[in-house]
Scaffold this active site. Sequence first.
Site, PDB file in Angstrom:
ATOM      1  N   TRP A 357       8.377   8.172  49.631  1.00 54.01           N
ATOM      2  CA  TRP A 357       8.457   7.129  48.651  1.00 54.01           C
ATOM      3  C   TRP A 357       6.992   7.022  47.875  1.00 54.01           C
ATOM      4  CZ3 TRP A 357       6.980   1.595  48.569  1.00 54.01           C
ATOM      5  CH2 TRP A 357       5.979   1.382  49.653  1.00 54.01           C
ATOM      6  N   GLU A 488       5.473  -1.068  58.383  1.00 56.88           N
ATOM      7  CA  GLU A 488       6.152  -0.401  59.350  1.00 56.88           C
ATOM      8  C   GLU A 488       5.902  -1.131  60.768  1.00 56.88           C
ATOM      9  OE1 GLU A 488       5.119   3.622  58.859  1.00 56.88           O
ATOM     10  OE2 GLU A 488       6.712   3.989  57.158  1.00 56.88           O
TER      11      GLU A 488
HETATM   12  C1  BGC Z   1       3.122   4.568  55.382  1.00 57.56           C
HETATM   13  C2  BGC Z   1       4.224   4.704  54.634  1.00 57.56           C
HETATM   14  C3  BGC Z   1       4.029   6.208  53.871  1.00 57.56           C
HETATM   15  C4  BGC Z   1       3.739   7.205  54.759  1.00 57.56           C
HETATM   16  C5  BGC Z   1       3.064   8.420  53.881  1.00 57.56           C
HETATM   17  C6  BGC Z   1       2.761   5.810  56.487  1.00 57.56           C
HETATM   18  O1  BGC Z   1       1.547   5.248  57.000  1.00 57.56           O
HETATM   19  O2  BGC Z   1       3.415   3.457  56.251  1.00 57.56           O
HETATM   20  O3  BGC Z   1       4.476   3.977  53.612  1.00 57.56           O
HETATM   21  O4  BGC Z   1       5.282   6.578  53.076  1.00 57.56           O
HETATM   22  O5  BGC Z   1       2.593   7.106  55.465  1.00 57.56           O
HETATM   23  O6  BGC Z   1       2.111   8.375  53.350  1.00 57.56           O
END
Ligand code: BGC
Length: 772
Positions: A357, A488
Amino acid sequence: MKNYIKADEWNIIEEGFDPHLNKISESIFSLGNGRMGQRANFEETYTGETLLGNYVAGVYYPDKTRVGWWKNGYPEYFAKVLNAANWVGIGVKIDDEVLDLATAAVSDFKRVLNMHEGYLERTFTAKLKSGKTVKVKATRFCSIADDEVGAIRYSITPLNFEGTLTLTPFIDGDVKNQDSNYDEKFWDQVTDQISGAEAYIQLRTKKTEFEVCTGSHIQVYQNGQPLAIDTTEVRKEKFVGQTFAVAVKTNEEVTLIKIAANLSSENYPKDALLKETQSVIASAVAKGFDTLLQEQAAAWATKWEESDIVIEGDVAAQQAIRFNIFQLFQTYTGKDDRLNIGPKGFTGEKYGGSTYWDTEAYCVPFYLATAPQEVSKNLLVYRHKQLDKAIENAAKLGFKDGAALYPMVTMNGEECHNEWEITFEEIHRNGAIAFAIYNYIRYTGDESYLADYGLEVLISIARFWKQRVNWSNEKQQYVMLGVTGPNEYENNVNNNWYTNLLATWCMKYATEAAEIVQKQQPEKYNSLVKSLSFDQKEFADWADIIEKMYYPEDKAQGIFLQQDGYLDKEQILVKDLPASERPINQKWSWDRILRSCFIKQADVLQGLYFFEEDYDLETIRRNFDFYEPRTVHESSLSPCVHSILAAKLNDEARAYEFYLRTARLDLDDYNNDTEDGLHITSMAGTWMSVVEGFAGMRVRNGKLQFNPFLPGKWKSFSFTIGFRGATLKINIAENGINIKNNSTVGLEIGIRNQFYQLDGNAEIEVNNAALV
Ligand code: BGC
């Protein structure tokens, strides 16, 4: 954190060779042209620490996953951008000694990435065990003028001996992904050919059966004069090259020019690849290294004209912002709607080179303003092309009737993320994809995009949200259970405010978009309704959800709640965490992270950033003041959103502080992970911090507006923006803002709360005194 890159406005410079920094520098000095790219590995043998990396866009391998406990609905594979044939290799032997910087005594080492003209230059002096000393200068680039071509000029001068120099330029396809799950090699050889100065190898990926033909042509000069060489073929498994010897004398320079090409079966029939590669090589060789380099410089000059940011009074900031812009254009040029932007671009293997995203939420705004409209449009069309797969993906999880769930991580539209809490739950990505359509149209005014592509995607996404929410009898409202928000560090939460908000916004926007298309292109609308089996009743279902959606909030504090129960957590602030416990993702157990109140990256604040017009300043301030102190910013995507919001809240000091965390993230290796590759997608966030943050640029009602301030350390900053056919140069200095229209297209511009007519080729200057 490191501090070894020398500050310079247009160049990234490393002086002195420190083998411990080599993998970091290999990332920083990476080259790319949107179609292929590579880490800054040395041409000659290097037996020290290195991460070899050459990549071809769109060519991937579905590596079998290593998930321990399989769950229904998991993807079968994790797609990986492939470590492809290494075409930069040149073996160098001096009499019987191999030139290897891991064993030689190295002096005068300098690496320069010339961002203005788009090439990498490396110079050094190496004293071998025998005492023989050579001076080397290597220049190379991946051409953005012809994105199948790369070239190297490698010059060696013996400083204190005469003898025999043996050179072995090669292409090595016997390479491996460092992140290969089962130590498997992903390439098989199809064919090879070596004839005189040329060498070719065609390789095929296992399973996916992509074919890539890599070819090279060599020319040798001694003291600037062409030298006839007698080459011997070198052929091993997945390896082709030539070897030849040159008698050298002290101070007589030998130069090898190696022109290479990479062509893939994504663009040519497989059986024509070799022939086509030969013809690309022939025309590049006919131009010659110098012309190719001039073309490269000219192509970069155009890119810089459209995208440069000039910062006066802070060389480190100037270097950093150009580095970010440079790396973004090395990664994605927007010529091909099948390609996208991996979080590490062509600079490493982490994140598999796949689409996240990040593209929609962070990169689209950058390309909208700094590149021709097709570039961002192609990023959107990429998702349109993958709509069928998104519908299949949703169906796998039990959704029906054309509901689409785009994957969290993908190469070809299929999901390939292997953590259930992300694959199944981090569904807000669907909203970012819809938001990017809105953002594109808001910026360009190109509403025809809706009829041609956008509406189909929006309806399919809205259908997903409709099925994903459920009616709560207790609340008498719609709720959304079991999700992961952008933060996350919380999984399987109920009613993540951001996700709930995005869901209803998507339904609203899909409804509006349908009205627009129905009005503007009724025939297209009708055929779309038919092909999607769209029932007008769906609008009413969406309206009901929009009206009765539940959003968690804490009325007493006047904040939105990240999710149900967030306030039950022990409320500790990041400032009270001992430094020895950070980053928490390395120091704490996952369980402890999940139970804590700490936030990985903007979550509620991501929503307030997207939809700021819907909230008053005080609401944004209250939420910012509550959430930021609980945010550990352990995703590189986090500080930029905070910087933009702080700027909006007139907190200039904090806006600048957050900007600093993103601007030199890779150059100074802030997170100790630059060696894995660069944070390409967050580089777009850095650009956003300057343009949307410090300059306060927004598009409102089809008009550009600015609400600028000048960071204290800077004398001025200026940037170029393309907007609806106009090219504007915006300069923000201590005394005010100046906007020059470098096009014939007139437009109305907002500065603070006032609107000004800016005719074609005209200029306006608004003094701070006039700004309210
Ligand atoms: C982030 C995500 C992101 C991904 C790739 C993760 O550490 O929490 O939002 O899409 O990295 O950059």
